[in-house]
Design a protein around this motif. Structure first.
Motif, short mmCIF file in Angstrom:
data_model
loop_
_atom_site.label_atom_id
_atom_site.label_comp_id
_atom_site.label_asym_id
_atom_site.label_seq_id
_atom_site.Cartn_x
_atom_site.Cartn_y
_atom_site.Cartn_z
N VAL A 24 -7.61 -2.15 4.04
CA VAL A 24 -7.77 -0.92 3.26
C VAL A 24 -9.22 -0.43 3.30
CG1 VAL A 24 -7.63 0.10 0.96
CG2 VAL A 24 -5.76 -1.36 1.79
N LEU B 94 -4.28 2.35 -3.05
CA LEU B 94 -4.48 0.97 -2.59
C LEU B 94 -5.92 0.50 -2.80
CD1 LEU B 94 -2.54 1.15 0.82
CD2 LEU B 94 -1.66 0.45 -1.42
N GLN C 59 -10.90 2.87 5.14
CA GLN C 59 -11.74 3.80 4.38
C GLN C 59 -13.06 4.04 5.12
OE1 GLN C 59 -11.89 1.66 0.63
NE2 GLN C 59 -10.58 3.18 -0.37
N SER D 275 -1.47 6.01 6.21
CA SER D 275 -2.90 6.33 6.25
C SER D 275 -3.49 6.07 7.63
CB SER D 275 -3.65 5.51 5.19
OG SER D 275 -3.17 5.82 3.89
N SER E 289 3.34 -0.59 -0.39
CA SER E 289 1.94 -0.60 0.00
C SER E 289 1.77 -0.74 1.52
CB SER E 289 1.19 -1.72 -0.72
OG SER E 289 1.76 -2.98 -0.43
N LEU F 273 -0.10 2.06 3.83
CA LEU F 273 -1.23 1.76 4.72
C LEU F 273 -0.94 2.28 6.13
CD1 LEU F 273 -3.96 0.46 5.25
CD2 LEU F 273 -2.78 -1.73 5.59
N SER G 289 -6.42 -2.98 -3.77
CA SER G 289 -5.68 -3.97 -2.98
C SER G 289 -6.62 -5.03 -2.42
CB SER G 289 -4.94 -3.28 -1.84
OG SER G 289 -4.42 -4.21 -0.92
N LEU H 93 -4.75 6.58 0.89
CA LEU H 93 -5.28 5.22 0.67
C LEU H 93 -5.67 4.98 -0.78
CD1 LEU H 93 -7.65 4.36 3.66
CD2 LEU H 93 -5.63 3.08 2.94
#
Length: 245
Positions: A95, A87, A99, A68, A61, A65, A90, A84
């Motif tokens: 995260v 996740l 986004q 991303s 993970s 990240l 998460s 992403l």
């Protein structure tokens, strides 16, 4: 609508990348070593290749990240969101922050606001979430709400230069050019030289008619070898669009 989209692209640049990894790392130690080399050379494409190679063989993970984040760095926002997705549940606050950044960059301000609202339900004291919410609000044309959100992020101790630059961008959107100068000039005189701050200050100075000082800053900061042409171009820019009705 087209004018707003063009303005959004400009504002994203103003609001506050090549190569391949030669060998797939066999361990986290090797991964870290290759990361350090690529980071020092700002080889973001190489970092993407490195992380993709690692994830192809083993899910991680933290590495996902990072992958991303570097897709975001090079402006590939759709790929950043794609990687992403696994996740999404998460607990890592980075995260949803990433986004929201991608959604803002893609012009999906409504979805960015929804993401930051969910973040603030979990952590009302997230300065980063308030700041991103403010940017999305500004680009949606909701300027008073934008100012409130950015001020809240400042109250929660987001970096002053981030908050001040974003408040200045809202002032530019609202055609309060003198307010933008009043926010940015003291920062500049105290030695703040972040590119976005300098660019916004130059634009604000041109809009209030202080073209001589704008030219001086363009020359002293090495922004262009043709300061007169830059000032002339900025003078031709009409009022920035507040957003869609």
């Amino acid at each position: 609508m087209a004018c707003f989209k063009r303005t959004t692209v400009i504002l994203l640049c103003l609001f506050t990348l090549g190569g391949c990894a030669n060998q797939r790392p066999a361990s986290h130690a090797e991964l870290t070593t290759q990361e350090d080399i690529l980071l020092k050379s700002k080889n973001y494409s190489g970092l993407i290749s490195l992380y993709r190679g690692w994830l192809k063989n083993k899910e991680d993970s933290a590495v996902r990240l990072k992958l991303s984040q570097y897709y975001y760095q090079i402006g590939d926002y759709s790929s950043s969101l794609l990687y992403l997705q696994p996740l999404a549940t998460s607990a890592d606050p980075n995260v949803p922050l990433l986004q929201a950044k991608n959604m803002i960059a893609m012009g999906d301000q409504a979805q960015a606001i929804r993401v930051t609202d969910r973040m603030l339900q979990h952590d009302p004291r997230s300065a980063e979430a308030w700041n991103l919410r403010g940017i999305a609000m500004a680009l949606s044309g909701k300027l008073p709400e934008s100012v409130q959100a950015i001020q809240k992020s400042r109250d929660l101790f987001i970096a002053d230069e981030v908050a001040i630059n974003n408040l200045a961008m809202v002032a530019l959107l609202d055609r309060r050019y003198q307010d933008a100068v009043s926010l940015l000039l003291p920062q500049y005189l105290r030695g703040q030289r972040q590119p976005r701050l300098v660019h916004n200050l130059v634009l604000a100075l041109v809009k209030v008619g202080d073209t001589r000082y704008a030219r001086d800053i363009i020359q002293s900061e090495g922004l262009s070898g043709y300061p007169d042409e830059v000032v002339d171009a900025l003078e031709q820019i009409g009022p920035l669009q507040k957003g869609m009705a």
